[in-house]
Design a protein around this motif. Structure first.
Motif, PDB file in Angstrom:
ATOM      1  N   ILE A   1      -5.436   5.137  -1.520  1.00  0.00           N
ATOM      2  CA  ILE A   1      -6.756   5.611  -1.102  1.00  0.00           C
ATOM      3  C   ILE A   1      -6.787   7.107  -1.389  1.00  0.00           C
ATOM      4  O   ILE A   1      -5.854   7.820  -0.986  1.00  0.00           O
ATOM      5  CB  ILE A   1      -6.964   5.392   0.411  1.00  0.00           C
ATOM      6  CG1 ILE A   1      -6.905   3.917   0.766  1.00  0.00           C
ATOM      7  CG2 ILE A   1      -8.277   6.017   0.880  1.00  0.00           C
ATOM      8  CD1 ILE A   1      -6.682   3.666   2.256  1.00  0.00           C
TER       9      ILE A   1
ATOM     10  N   ASN B   1      -2.951  14.217   0.890  1.00  0.00           N
ATOM     11  CA  ASN B   1      -3.167  12.777   1.076  1.00  0.00           C
ATOM     12  C   ASN B   1      -2.123  12.239   2.039  1.00  0.00           C
ATOM     13  O   ASN B   1      -1.087  11.712   1.636  1.00  0.00           O
ATOM     14  CB  ASN B   1      -3.081  12.051  -0.274  1.00  0.00           C
ATOM     15  CG  ASN B   1      -3.511  10.591  -0.101  1.00  0.00           C
ATOM     16  OD1 ASN B   1      -3.626  10.119   1.011  1.00  0.00           O
ATOM     17  ND2 ASN B   1      -3.750   9.910  -1.207  1.00  0.00           N
TER      18      ASN B   1
ATOM     19  N   THR C   1       0.868  -1.194   0.000  1.00  0.00           N
ATOM     20  CA  THR C   1       0.000   0.000   0.000  1.00  0.00           C
ATOM     21  C   THR C   1       0.893   1.229   0.000  1.00  0.00           C
ATOM     22  O   THR C   1       2.062   1.173   0.453  1.00  0.00           O
ATOM     23  CB  THR C   1      -0.861   0.038   1.283  1.00  0.00           C
ATOM     24  OG1 THR C   1       0.014   0.029   2.411  1.00  0.00           O
ATOM     25  CG2 THR C   1      -1.815  -1.140   1.353  1.00  0.00           C
TER      26      THR C   1
HETATM   27  N1  SAM Z   1       3.837   7.897  11.381  1.00  0.00           N
HETATM   28  C1  SAM Z   1       2.942   7.949  10.270  1.00  0.00           C
HETATM   29  C2  SAM Z   1       1.529   7.745  10.753  1.00  0.00           C
HETATM   30  O1  SAM Z   1       1.131   6.602  10.872  1.00  0.00           O
HETATM   31  O2  SAM Z   1       0.865   8.702  10.985  1.00  0.00           O
HETATM   32  C3  SAM Z   1       3.271   6.891   9.243  1.00  0.00           C
HETATM   33  C4  SAM Z   1       2.682   7.157   7.938  1.00  0.00           C
HETATM   34  S1  SAM Z   1       3.099   5.931   6.794  1.00  0.00           S
HETATM   35  C5  SAM Z   1       3.835   6.722   5.546  1.00  0.00           C
HETATM   36  C6  SAM Z   1       1.600   5.665   6.087  1.00  0.00           C
HETATM   37  C7  SAM Z   1       1.456   4.293   5.598  1.00  0.00           C
HETATM   38  O3  SAM Z   1       0.082   4.116   5.597  1.00  0.00           O
HETATM   39  C8  SAM Z   1       1.974   4.068   4.190  1.00  0.00           C
HETATM   40  O4  SAM Z   1       3.228   3.393   4.200  1.00  0.00           O
HETATM   41  C9  SAM Z   1       0.905   3.203   3.607  1.00  0.00           C
HETATM   42  O5  SAM Z   1       1.110   1.844   3.989  1.00  0.00           O
HETATM   43  C10 SAM Z   1      -0.335   3.710   4.302  1.00  0.00           C
HETATM   44  N2  SAM Z   1      -0.956   4.854   3.649  1.00  0.00           N
HETATM   45  C11 SAM Z   1      -0.898   6.149   3.984  1.00  0.00           C
HETATM   46  N3  SAM Z   1      -1.662   6.892   3.164  1.00  0.00           N
HETATM   47  C12 SAM Z   1      -2.226   6.028   2.291  1.00  0.00           C
HETATM   48  C13 SAM Z   1      -3.116   6.166   1.188  1.00  0.00           C
HETATM   49  N4  SAM Z   1      -3.605   7.362   0.827  1.00  0.00           N
HETATM   50  N5  SAM Z   1      -3.468   5.055   0.520  1.00  0.00           N
HETATM   51  C14 SAM Z   1      -2.987   3.844   0.890  1.00  0.00           C
HETATM   52  N6  SAM Z   1      -2.146   3.646   1.918  1.00  0.00           N
HETATM   53  C15 SAM Z   1      -1.774   4.727   2.607  1.00  0.00           C
END
Ligand code: SAM
Length: 182
Positions: free
Chosen positions: A156, A165, A105
């Motif tokens: 998403i 996003n 994801t």
């Molecule tokens: N510390 C941060 C938090 O949890 O608030 C960590 C964020 S981390 C980058 C977000 C993870 O959630 C991504 O690696 C992905 O697996 C998922 N994610 C975040 N935004 C997303 C989106 N728009 N669509 C799909 N997966 C998403």
């Protein structure tokens, strides 16, 4: 579901390792249990981090936490601590006696062709290999995970093209599971 703390990206886009956040473990364990998943694999290469998480789990599974809130214990009972995605994949293959696909994801399309949630839902509705659905921390899953995925789920996105996003991993997991298994 697998929650990866390595390999993930940091703010500069380099591969990093993040610390386990208790809130993430609780939230994703509750979501995984709610949608009937057999396990939440918490991936961390550092033994000290896995030991810290094991202590938190012990509090809820065999300590005062579980006695106070049995429902939470039921969710956390599905947490499996592993040192890598490979170990999570092997554990799931062992538990399901068959092949395991790696699904990823991301908040933005990365690593090539992506699969819509509707198409992924249809795949899960038919007989097929077990699926390890990976979520990242930090600034997302590292390319080495995305590049070897069997399925890369489309991001998403909200209907309003607002350009923002940045879902938390907790929100992203819950929304993804509901789209795939709700
Ligand atoms: N510390 C941060 C938090 O949890 O608030 C960590 C964020 S981390 C980058 C977000 C993870 O959630 C991504 O690696 C992905 O697996 C998922 N994610 C975040 N935004 C997303 C989106 N728009 N669509 C799909 N997966 C998403």
């Amino acid at each position: 579901v697998a929650l990866l703390h390595h390999p993930v990206l940091d703010r500069q886009g380099t591969v990093a390792t993040t610390t386990i956040t208790s809130l993430d473990v609780h939230d994703l364990a509750r979501s995984a249990r709610t949608y009937g998943l057999p396990a939440l694999y918490v991936v961390h290469p550092l033994p000290s981090q896995r030991e810290l998480c094991a202590r938190i789990l012990k509090h809820w599974l065999a300590g005062p936490g579980g006695r106070r809130i049995p429902d939470r214990a039921a969710a956390l009972a599905g947490v499996v601590l592993v040192d890598s995605v490979g170990e999570a994949r092997a554990a799931l293959a062992d538990a399901t006696s068959g092949p395991v696909e790696l699904w990823t994801t991301a908040a933005r399309p990365r690593g090539g062709e992506t699969c819509s949630h509707a198409a992924a839902r249809a795949l899960l509705a038919t007989a097929g290999p077990a699926v390890l659905l990976c979520f990242g921390t930090g600034w997302g899953l590292a390319p080495e995970v995305i590049d070897r995925a069997d399925v890369r789920l489309a991001p998403i996105v909200g209907r309003a093209a607002c350009g923002y996003n940045h879902l938390s991993v907790r929100a992203a997991c819950a929304i993804t599971l509901d789209r795939l298994l709700g």
